[in-house]
Design a protein around this motif. Structure first.
Motif, short mmCIF file in Angstrom:
data_model
loop_
_atom_site.label_atom_id
_atom_site.label_comp_id
_atom_site.label_asym_id
_atom_site.label_seq_id
_atom_site.Cartn_x
_atom_site.Cartn_y
_atom_site.Cartn_z
N GLY A 1 -29.44 1.43 -7.41
CA GLY A 1 -28.72 0.51 -8.27
C GLY A 1 -27.24 0.43 -8.01
N ARG A 2 -26.81 0.77 -6.78
CA ARG A 2 -25.39 0.70 -6.42
C ARG A 2 -25.17 -0.32 -5.31
N GLY A 3 -26.03 -1.33 -5.26
CA GLY A 3 -26.04 -2.25 -4.14
C GLY A 3 -25.05 -3.39 -4.20
N LEU A 4 -24.21 -3.44 -5.22
CA LEU A 4 -23.20 -4.50 -5.31
C LEU A 4 -21.78 -3.94 -5.31
N ILE A 5 -21.61 -2.75 -4.79
CA ILE A 5 -20.26 -2.16 -4.69
C ILE A 5 -19.69 -2.51 -3.32
N GLY A 6 -18.58 -3.21 -3.30
CA GLY A 6 -18.01 -3.69 -2.05
C GLY A 6 -17.62 -2.58 -1.10
N THR A 7 -17.82 -2.82 0.20
CA THR A 7 -17.42 -1.84 1.21
C THR A 7 -16.46 -2.42 2.24
N TRP A 8 -16.30 -3.74 2.27
CA TRP A 8 -15.36 -4.35 3.23
C TRP A 8 -14.77 -5.60 2.61
N VAL B 1 -25.70 7.53 -4.44
CA VAL B 1 -24.84 6.89 -3.45
C VAL B 1 -23.48 6.67 -4.09
N SER B 2 -22.42 6.95 -3.34
CA SER B 2 -21.07 6.70 -3.83
C SER B 2 -20.24 6.04 -2.73
N VAL B 3 -19.24 5.29 -3.14
CA VAL B 3 -18.37 4.56 -2.22
C VAL B 3 -16.94 5.04 -2.45
N SER C 1 -7.89 1.87 6.54
CA SER C 1 -9.10 1.21 7.04
C SER C 1 -9.40 0.01 6.16
N ASP C 2 -10.06 -0.99 6.75
CA ASP C 2 -10.48 -2.16 5.97
C ASP C 2 -11.87 -1.97 5.38
N HIS C 3 -12.46 -0.80 5.62
CA HIS C 3 -13.77 -0.46 5.05
C HIS C 3 -13.62 0.69 4.07
N ARG C 4 -14.58 0.80 3.18
CA ARG C 4 -14.70 2.00 2.36
C ARG C 4 -15.90 2.80 2.86
N SER C 5 -15.82 4.10 2.72
CA SER C 5 -16.90 4.95 3.21
C SER C 5 -18.04 4.98 2.20
N VAL C 6 -19.23 5.25 2.70
CA VAL C 6 -20.42 5.35 1.87
C VAL C 6 -21.02 6.74 2.04
N VAL C 7 -21.28 7.43 0.92
CA VAL C 7 -21.89 8.74 0.93
C VAL C 7 -23.23 8.65 0.22
N ALA C 8 -24.27 9.14 0.86
CA ALA C 8 -25.61 9.08 0.27
C ALA C 8 -26.24 10.47 0.29
N GLU C 9 -26.75 10.89 -0.86
CA GLU C 9 -27.52 12.13 -0.95
C GLU C 9 -28.99 11.79 -0.80
#
Length: 331
Positions: free
Chosen positions: A274-281, A308-310, A316-324
């Protein structure tokens, strides 16, 4: 004082004008919805399709206008458009009932695009340490970034690696706490390196991991390469080993090319929880672009996803994604 109404003959003209205007607002949404459903992204629509969540919100405007002006046929079409786009987008905010394996070995994975290698190395290492990351995938990995990450102590946390550093945007890196079995790298058709290897944490079954970076669809001469790179990513269905693909996919879940890849044995980790709409770029280096989600962690359907956390990454123009993730236990 006498009030003169508009001539009777002008009223049908005005009514027709409103109707035409409303249909002009509705039809583009109908076309967009049809393209989204069939997964066809011709030309520049590859770029535009990334903004489908915003189009879904915007589809409420013609819906409200058709209801206010009582244009019922256009209103029915507008309802279908808004409902269909909502059905495409909103489930990404809700955790799936099936999140894969519930028991096994918990391992945290992280991906980050370094923007031509210029992202803050100390911040990358701090994110690895703070989030107990065991596997790190890097894109746009340059020789300078490799040197700075080593100086910041990344090797002490993740001593095993498969590296293909290169100036510009084409380099790739994969770091691991666990030994990498058969590590390597390959250049995709778009010209970007993708590093890979197989890990087997104690008690877990072996899992193939790859740092993914398809060609960006930045101009017409890159569109075919983008499609080819996504089509050539390794699949995780059939007799293939369990796989995890993580990185900058240069595509969102509204791109048919990415959905077709996911259909071959994967689930999107952020979408799953349920974290699929958090922007990464998008706007993170100052560009006036609404955030979109092009960085993903795709996991084999047998692998569990717990969180999952962002996280922002300086320079950087991206944000990192961390997934357990929960890796299935060794049989």
């Amino acid at each position: 004082m006498t009030i003169i109404d508009a001539p009777v003959e002008a009223r049908p003209i005005r009514r027709r004008s409103v109707t035409v205007l409303l249909w002009l607002l509705v039809v583009p949404g109908l076309v967009w919805t049809g393209l989204r459903l069939v997964g066809w992204e011709p030309g520049r629509l590859i770029q535009l399709m990334a903004f489908t969540p915003y189009v879904a919100i915007g589809s409420l405007i013609p819906l409200l206008l058709t209801l206010i002006f009582r244009r019922w046929l256009a209103g029915v079409v507008a309802v279908v458009i808004a409902g269909t786009l909502a059905a495409c987008v909103l489930p990404r905010t809700l955790p799936d009932l099936d999140r894969g394996a519930a028991e096994g070995v918990r391992v945290r994975f992280m991906t980050a695009n370094l923007l031509f290698g210029g992202a803050d190395a100390a911040e990358i290492v701090a994110l690895v340490r703070q989030n107990d990351v065991a596997v790190l995938a890097l894109q746009e990995f340059s020789p300078g970034a490799e040197t700075r990450l080593a100086a910041a102590g990344l090797g002490e946390l993740l001593p095993f690696h498969s590296l293909a550093a290169e100036p510009g945007a084409s380099g790739s890196g994969l770091y691991s706490r666990f030994p990498l079995i058969e590590p390597g790298s390959q250049r995709n058709r778009g010209g970007f390196w993708q590093t890979f290897g197989t890990i087997q944490p104690p008690g877990a079954a072996p899992v193939f991991v790859e740092s993914v970076h398809p060609l960006a669809p930045s101009a017409p001469d890159t569109f075919a390469g983008w499609k080819t790179d996504l089509a050539n990513e390794p699949r995780s269905d059939g007799d293939n080993p369990r796989r995890i693909l993580l990185g900058d996919f240069n595509s969102t879940l509204d791109h048919g090319a990415l959905r077709r890849l996911i259909a071959h044995g994967y689930r999107d980790a952020a979408d799953t929880v349920g974290r699929g709409l958090i922007g990464t770029w998008g706007p993170y280096d100052g560009d006036p672009i609404p955030p979109v989600i092009i960085d993903h962690v795709l996991v084999d359907e047998q692998i569990g996803v717990t969180k999952v956390s962002v996280h922002p990454v300086r320079d950087s123009d991206h944000r990192s994604v961390v997934a357990e993730l929960i890796l299935p236990a060794a049989s």
